[in-house]
Design an enzyme around this catalytic site. Structure first.
Site, PDB file in Angstrom:
ATOM      1  CG  ASP A 121      -0.747  93.319  12.079  1.00  0.00           C
ATOM      2  OD1 ASP A 121      -0.040  92.463  11.589  1.00  0.00           O
ATOM      3  OD2 ASP A 121      -1.912  93.580  11.897  1.00  0.00           O
ATOM      4  CG  ASP A 149      -2.197  88.066   7.903  1.00  0.00           C
ATOM      5  OD1 ASP A 149      -2.727  86.843   7.803  1.00  0.00           O
ATOM      6  OD2 ASP A 149      -2.907  89.090   7.478  1.00  0.00           O
TER       7      ASP A 149
HETATM    8  N1  GLY Z   1      -2.239  91.561   7.692  1.00  0.00           N
HETATM    9  C1  GLY Z   1      -3.612  91.961   6.903  1.00  0.00           C
HETATM   10  C2  GLY Z   1      -3.437  91.936   5.420  1.00  0.00           C
HETATM   11  O1  GLY Z   1      -2.465  91.304   5.042  1.00  0.00           O
HETATM   12  O2  GLY Z   1      -4.637  92.674   5.049  1.00  0.00           O
END
Ligand code: GLY
Length: 386
Positions: free
Chosen positions: A105, A167
Site C-alpha cells: 500500500d 487492491d
Molecule cells: N485496501 C484495503 C481496503 O480496501 O479496505
C-alpha cells in the site's frame, strides 16, 4: 466555460464543486494537524496517524488526506491546502523508518502525497520519497509467481508470503510513474507482470473478482483464493470490484495493453449489471438481503474508476454507457449519502471496511477522497494523481 457548451456531467458537477470547496475550507483548517481515517461520535476527525482507531502512522489510508488537499489546491490554488498537504506528507514519511509495517500500500500512501507534491511543486525531497516508495513496492515482487506480495503479517501465525490482493492494482501507477521518472523500465516490467497475473488469477468468468489469491512462494503455483473483506469465499466484495475496474483501466492507460482494458470492462459490466435498483453499492454484490450493509467508499471508487475506464475509450456508445454508469453511482451517493453540514467533518457517509466487522456505516476518509476525485473528473478537471 465561455464559448463552450457544458456537458450534462459538468452541469451536474458545478454546484457540487461549490459544496466541496465550502466544506473542505473549514474541515481542512479544523483538521490541519491530523491525518484522519474516520470520525468520533461527535463527527470530528480522529488523528489516525497518532494511532487512534486505525493502524497508526503506517496505516494504508494515510495518503488520502494529503491527496485530498492536493485536489483542492489544484482547483482553488489555496496556499493553505499546499501547506496542509506538505505537513501531512512530512509526517507520513516518518513511516519509512518503521519498514516492517509497510506493505504493497505504499502506492496509496505516497502517490497522492509525495509524487503529487513533486509533480506540482518540484520539491526534490518529495521525488525521493516517491522513488523510495516505488523501490519498496518493486522489492515485494516474487518472480516465481509474477506477483507483488501484499502484506508482511495478516494476523499472528499466518503464512502470507504467497498472498496477493486485488487492491494492489491501484498501487501499480506508482511503478509506472517511477519508470517514467527514472527512464528505467524495471518498475513498469514488474507492474505489468503483476497485472498479467491479476487478470489471469483474480478475474472469474462472470466478471466478479477474488480478493486474495495465495501462490506457492517457492514455485509460484496457484494454491487457493481467500475471501478477505467480502461476504464469503467466492463472493464479490464491492471494493475489490472497484480496485479492479480502476486499476486495470489505469494499467491500460499507461501501457495500452488490450488485456487490461478488457479486464476493466469485464469487471465494470459485472458491477453495472449487479447494481441494485436503488443505485446504492452494497458491501458485497453477493451478500444476502439482510443485513443490508452498504459501502459508500466502494461506490466512490467505482464512480471514479468507471469514469476512468470511459476516459480511455474512444468517443461512442460504449464510452457513454460507462460514463452514465459512473455518474449514476456518483449521483446516488451525492443525493443520499453525503453530509454538507458542520455536524460531521467528513462528506461521505455509510462506509464499511469489511462485511464481517462489528462496525458498519461510518465515514472513511478515502471515500471522501475518491468522491471528490470523481466529481472533479465529471466536471472536466482530472486532478487525480494516479
Ligand atoms: N485496501 C484495503 C481496503 O480496501 O479496505
Amino acid at each position: 466555460m465561455e464559448g463552450k457548451t457544458m456537458t450534462v456531467y459538468e452541469q451536474w458537477a458545478a454546484p457540487i464543486l461549490g459544496q466541496i470547496r465550502e466544506k473542505m475550507a473549514w474541515s481542512s483548517e479544523k483538521n490541519k494537524d491530523k491525518i484522519p481515517y474516520t470520525t468520533d461520535a461527535q463527527g470530528s476527525y480522529i488523528d489516525c496517524a497518532a494511532g487512534n482507531d486505525c493502524g497508526g502512522l503506517g496505516w494504508w489510508t494515510n495518503g488520502f488526506w494529503g491527496g485530498t488537499m492536493w485536489l483542492l489546491y489544484q482547483d482553488t490554488g489555496g496556499e493553505s491546502y499546499r501547506r496542509i498537504a506538505q505537513a501531512s506528507e512530512d509526517r507520513l514519511s516518518r513511516c519509512f523508518d518503521f519498514f516492517y509495517d509497510l506493505s504493497h500500500d505504499v502506492g496509496f500512501q505516497f502517490q497522492p502525497t509525495a509524487v503529487t507534491d513533486y509533480r506540482l511543486t518540484g520539491r526534490e525531497e518529495s521525488r525521493k520519497r516517491g522513488l523510495h516508495a516505488a523501490s519498496l513496492l518493486a522489492g515485494r515482487f516474487n518472480p516465481a509467481g509474477n506477483f507483488i506480495r501484499a502484506w508482511n503479517n495478516a494476523w499472528p501465525g499466518a503464512d502470507v508470503r504467497g498472498w496477493a490482493i486485488i487492491d494492489c492494482m491501484c498501487n501499480l501507477p506508482l511503478l509506472y510513474w517511477a519508470s517514467q521518472e527514472t527512464n528505467d523500465p524495471r518498475f513498469r516490467h514488474i507492474a505489468m507482470l503483476h497485472a498479467d497475473t491479476a487478470a489471469r488469477c483474480f478475474l472469474r468468468a462472470d466478471g466478479s473478482v477474488r480478493h486474495i489469491v495465495e501462490f506457492d512462494p517457492e514455485t509460484g503455483a496457484y494454491i487457493r483464493s481467500h475471501s478477505g473483506q467480502g461476504y464469503a469465499h467466492g463472493s464479490a466484495w464491492s471494493r475489490g470490484q472497484a480496485w479492479a475496474v480502476y486499476g486495470f483501466a489505469l494499467s491500460y492507460r499507461y501501457t495500452k495493453k488490450q488485456a487490461y482494458l478488457d479486464a476493466s470492462k469485464k469487471v465494470a459490466d459485472y458491477v453495472l449489471t449487479h447494481l441494485p435498483e436503488s443505485g446504492l453499492v452494497p458491501c458485497d454484490f453477493m451478500q444476502p438481503a439482510e443485513p443490508e450493509w452498504e459501502d459508500s467508499c466502494g461506490a466512490a471508487i467505482l464512480a471514479s474508476g468507471i469514469w476512468e475506464l470511459a476516459e480511455v475509450l474512444p468517443d461512442g456508445g460504449e464510452k457513454e454507457r460507462y460514463r452514465q454508469g459512473a455518474w449514476r453511482i456518483a449521483d446516488t451517493l451525492y443525493r443520499q449519502r453525503t453530509d454538507w453540514t458542520h455536524n460531521c467533518d467528513a462528506i461521505v457517509q455509510n462506509c464499511t471496511a469489511a462485511y464481517h466487522d462489528e462496525k458498519h456505516h461510518f465515514p472513511m476518509n478515502y471515500a471522501d477522497y475518491y468522491f471528490i476525485e470523481a466529481v472533479y473528473k465529471m466536471a472536466g478537471k482530472n486532478y487525480a494523481p494516479w
